[in-house]
Motif scaffolding. Structure first.
Motif, PDB file in Angstrom:
ATOM      1  N   UNK A   1       0.357  -1.021   0.283  1.00 49.48           N
ATOM      2  CA  UNK A   1      -0.119   0.346   0.110  1.00 49.48           C
ATOM      3  C   UNK A   1       0.966   1.731  -0.096  1.00 49.48           C
ATOM      4  N   UNK A   2       0.764   2.349  -1.241  1.00 46.97           N
ATOM      5  CA  UNK A   2       1.292   3.009  -0.921  1.00 46.97           C
ATOM      6  C   UNK A   2       0.901   4.663  -1.177  1.00 46.97           C
ATOM      7  N   UNK A   3       0.522   5.447  -0.202  1.00 49.73           N
ATOM      8  CA  UNK A   3      -0.088   6.949  -0.555  1.00 49.73           C
ATOM      9  C   UNK A   3      -0.400   7.601  -1.770  1.00 49.73           C
ATOM     10  N   UNK A   4      -1.452   8.100  -1.816  1.00 49.97           N
ATOM     11  CA  UNK A   4      -1.418   8.927  -3.413  1.00 49.97           C
ATOM     12  C   UNK A   4      -0.807  10.158  -2.906  1.00 49.97           C
ATOM     13  N   UNK A   5       0.510  10.458  -1.763  1.00 47.57           N
ATOM     14  CA  UNK A   5       1.099  11.756  -1.786  1.00 47.57           C
ATOM     15  C   UNK A   5       2.256  10.655  -1.986  1.00 47.57           C
ATOM     16  N   UNK A   6       3.300   9.707  -1.976  1.00 51.13           N
ATOM     17  CA  UNK A   6       4.130   9.113  -1.738  1.00 51.13           C
ATOM     18  C   UNK A   6       4.287   8.340  -3.253  1.00 51.13           C
ATOM     19  N   UNK A   7       2.841   8.220  -3.808  1.00 50.60           N
ATOM     20  CA  UNK A   7       2.825   7.285  -4.984  1.00 50.60           C
ATOM     21  C   UNK A   7       3.203   9.379  -6.233  1.00 50.60           C
ATOM     22  N   UNK A   8       2.563   9.459  -5.732  1.00 49.53           N
ATOM     23  CA  UNK A   8       3.181  11.072  -6.394  1.00 49.53           C
ATOM     24  C   UNK A   8       4.685  11.642  -7.187  1.00 49.53           C
ATOM     25  N   UNK A   9       5.123  11.622  -5.247  1.00 51.33           N
ATOM     26  CA  UNK A   9       6.541  11.935  -4.892  1.00 51.33           C
ATOM     27  C   UNK A   9       7.115  10.785  -6.274  1.00 51.33           C
ATOM     28  N   UNK A  10       7.277   9.688  -6.046  1.00 47.02           N
ATOM     29  CA  UNK A  10       7.634   8.577  -7.672  1.00 47.02           C
ATOM     30  C   UNK A  10       7.765   8.500  -8.801  1.00 47.02           C
ATOM     31  N   UNK A  11       6.685   9.022  -9.351  1.00 46.66           N
ATOM     32  CA  UNK A  11       6.103   9.666  -9.934  1.00 46.66           C
ATOM     33  C   UNK A  11       7.186  11.215 -10.786  1.00 46.66           C
ATOM     34  N   UNK A  12       7.346  11.697  -9.253  1.00 43.57           N
ATOM     35  CA  UNK A  12       7.588  13.525  -9.940  1.00 43.57           C
ATOM     36  C   UNK A  12       8.971  12.485 -10.095  1.00 43.57           C
ATOM     37  N   UNK A  13       9.517  11.880  -9.067  1.00 49.78           N
ATOM     38  CA  UNK A  13      11.459  11.296  -9.142  1.00 49.78           C
ATOM     39  C   UNK A  13      11.333  10.981 -11.369  1.00 49.78           C
ATOM     40  N   UNK A  14      10.829  10.216 -10.807  1.00 49.10           N
ATOM     41  CA  UNK A  14      10.671   9.072 -12.188  1.00 49.10           C
ATOM     42  C   UNK A  14      10.547   9.659 -13.368  1.00 49.10           C
ATOM     43  N   UNK A  15      10.147  11.063 -13.466  1.00 51.40           N
ATOM     44  CA  UNK A  15       9.598  12.315 -14.886  1.00 51.40           C
ATOM     45  C   UNK A  15      10.946  12.940 -14.812  1.00 51.40           C
ATOM     46  N   UNK A  16      11.061  13.526 -13.751  1.00 45.11           N
ATOM     47  CA  UNK A  16      12.999  13.919 -13.032  1.00 45.11           C
ATOM     48  C   UNK A  16      13.953  12.799 -14.004  1.00 45.11           C
ATOM     49  N   UNK A  17      14.426  11.958 -13.481  1.00 45.79           N
ATOM     50  CA  UNK A  17      14.975  11.362 -13.824  1.00 45.79           C
ATOM     51  C   UNK A  17      15.095  11.157 -15.305  1.00 45.79           C
ATOM     52  N   UNK A  18      14.321  10.702 -16.262  1.00 43.02           N
ATOM     53  CA  UNK A  18      13.625  10.800 -17.476  1.00 43.02           C
ATOM     54  C   UNK A  18      13.856  12.044 -18.086  1.00 43.02           C
ATOM     55  N   UNK A  19      13.948  13.018 -18.020  1.00 45.73           N
ATOM     56  CA  UNK A  19      14.096  13.901 -18.262  1.00 45.73           C
ATOM     57  C   UNK A  19      15.838  14.431 -18.124  1.00 45.73           C
ATOM     58  N   UNK A  20      16.295  14.167 -17.565  1.00 50.06           N
ATOM     59  CA  UNK A  20      18.189  14.065 -17.304  1.00 50.06           C
ATOM     60  C   UNK A  20      18.633  13.153 -18.508  1.00 50.06           C
ATOM     61  N   UNK A  21      18.541  11.535 -17.845  1.00 48.51           N
ATOM     62  CA  UNK A  21      18.915  10.925 -18.661  1.00 48.51           C
ATOM     63  C   UNK A  21      18.456  10.666 -20.064  1.00 48.51           C
ATOM     64  N   UNK A  22      17.349  10.651 -20.043  1.00 49.95           N
ATOM     65  CA  UNK A  22      16.655   9.964 -21.030  1.00 49.95           C
ATOM     66  C   UNK A  22      15.743   8.256 -20.536  1.00 49.95           C
ATOM     67  N   UNK A  23      15.032   7.730 -21.720  1.00 55.32           N
ATOM     68  CA  UNK A  23      14.654   6.515 -21.257  1.00 55.32           C
ATOM     69  C   UNK A  23      15.550   4.922 -20.774  1.00 55.32           C
ATOM     70  N   UNK A  24      16.657   5.246 -21.921  1.00 51.84           N
ATOM     71  CA  UNK A  24      17.767   4.063 -22.196  1.00 51.84           C
ATOM     72  C   UNK A  24      18.460   4.052 -20.941  1.00 51.84           C
ATOM     73  N   UNK A  25      18.915   5.387 -20.388  1.00 53.41           N
ATOM     74  CA  UNK A  25      19.758   5.234 -19.187  1.00 53.41           C
ATOM     75  C   UNK A  25      19.213   5.602 -17.768  1.00 53.41           C
ATOM     76  N   UNK A  26      17.462   5.480 -17.660  1.00 51.30           N
ATOM     77  CA  UNK A  26      17.349   5.177 -17.024  1.00 51.30           C
ATOM     78  C   UNK A  26      16.700   4.091 -16.330  1.00 51.30           C
ATOM     79  N   UNK A  27      17.073   3.689 -15.055  1.00 52.21           N
ATOM     80  CA  UNK A  27      17.537   2.502 -14.686  1.00 52.21           C
ATOM     81  C   UNK A  27      16.319   2.247 -13.215  1.00 52.21           C
ATOM     82  N   UNK A  28      15.709   1.219 -13.388  1.00 47.98           N
ATOM     83  CA  UNK A  28      14.903   0.847 -11.627  1.00 47.98           C
ATOM     84  C   UNK A  28      15.963   1.118 -10.286  1.00 47.98           C
TER      85      UNK A  28
END
Length: 195
Positions: free
Chosen positions: A10-37
């Motif tokens: 169970x992940x709170x909506x706030x935590x989920x939003x934080x995770x998604x924002x971090x994913x998008x920030x990483x995607x902008x910074x390094x691109x899809x191929x370099x983004x790792x789990x």
């Protein structure tokens, strides 16, 4: 026969939003191929196992992050005219968000072609819902008599819209903004539909 179910933490909506924002920030910074789990786990202070348990794969996580970043649907748009509906649809993003979206999509175009799982995840979570909403706007315009049901441009509206986004960046090396989209809608899309 019993089917296995994936146990999800169970992940709170706030935590989920934080995770998604971090994913998008990483995607902008390094691109899809370099983004790792691993990078997502480190950035979000979570375990890689939790990420896989919640989202199953990198393409699924990215598609859901993109969908979360664009939470509005087109279902509630009905101004009474196609022109009003399309302009209302475009007005949901400001210039800053459009620039950020363009940068994200530019980085994903190549990855989409190289990764069928990412392409499918984006189609399911992002593209298909948008197409459904746009088709509803167009259907209502036909029902109101604004657009002829046999207008050949109806099937190309989404292509024209995507083309406007891609071409501005490619041809003018400038991000799409609201002023450009408003002019493009009025000069290209609506006349093609006979509006």
């Amino acid at each position: 026969m019993e089917t296995a179910t994936t146990r999800r933490t169970r992940i709170t909506p706030e935590r989920e939003a934080e995770l998604y924002e971090a994913v998008l920030d990483l995607l902008r910074e390094v691109g899809y191929d370099a983004l790792t789990m691993d990078a997502v786990a480190a950035r979000t202070r979570s375990s890689k196992a939790t990420l896989y348990r919640q989202w199953g794969s990198k393409p699924e996580l990215i598609a859901k992050a993109l969908r979360h970043d664009k939470p509005t649907s087109l279902e509630d748009i009905d101004t009474g005219t196609l022109r009003g509906d399309i302009h209302a649809m475009m007005a949901r993003s400001d210039d800053c968000q459009m620039e950020r979206d363009t940068a994200l999509m530019r980085g994903l175009f190549r990855a989409i072609h190289d990764n069928p799982e990412l392409h499918q995840a984006l189609r399911n979570l992002l593209i298909e819902p948008e197409l459904t909403g746009l088709n509803d706007l167009l259907r209502r315009a036909v029902e109101r008599g604004e657009v002829a049901a046999d207008n050949p441009a109806l099937e190309f509206v989404v292509h024209m819209m995507v083309g406007g986004f891609a071409a501005r960046d490619l041809i003018e090396d400038r991000p799409v903004d609201r002023a450009f989209l408003a002019a493009y809608i009025d000069a290209v899309i609506l006349p093609a539909l006979g509006v």
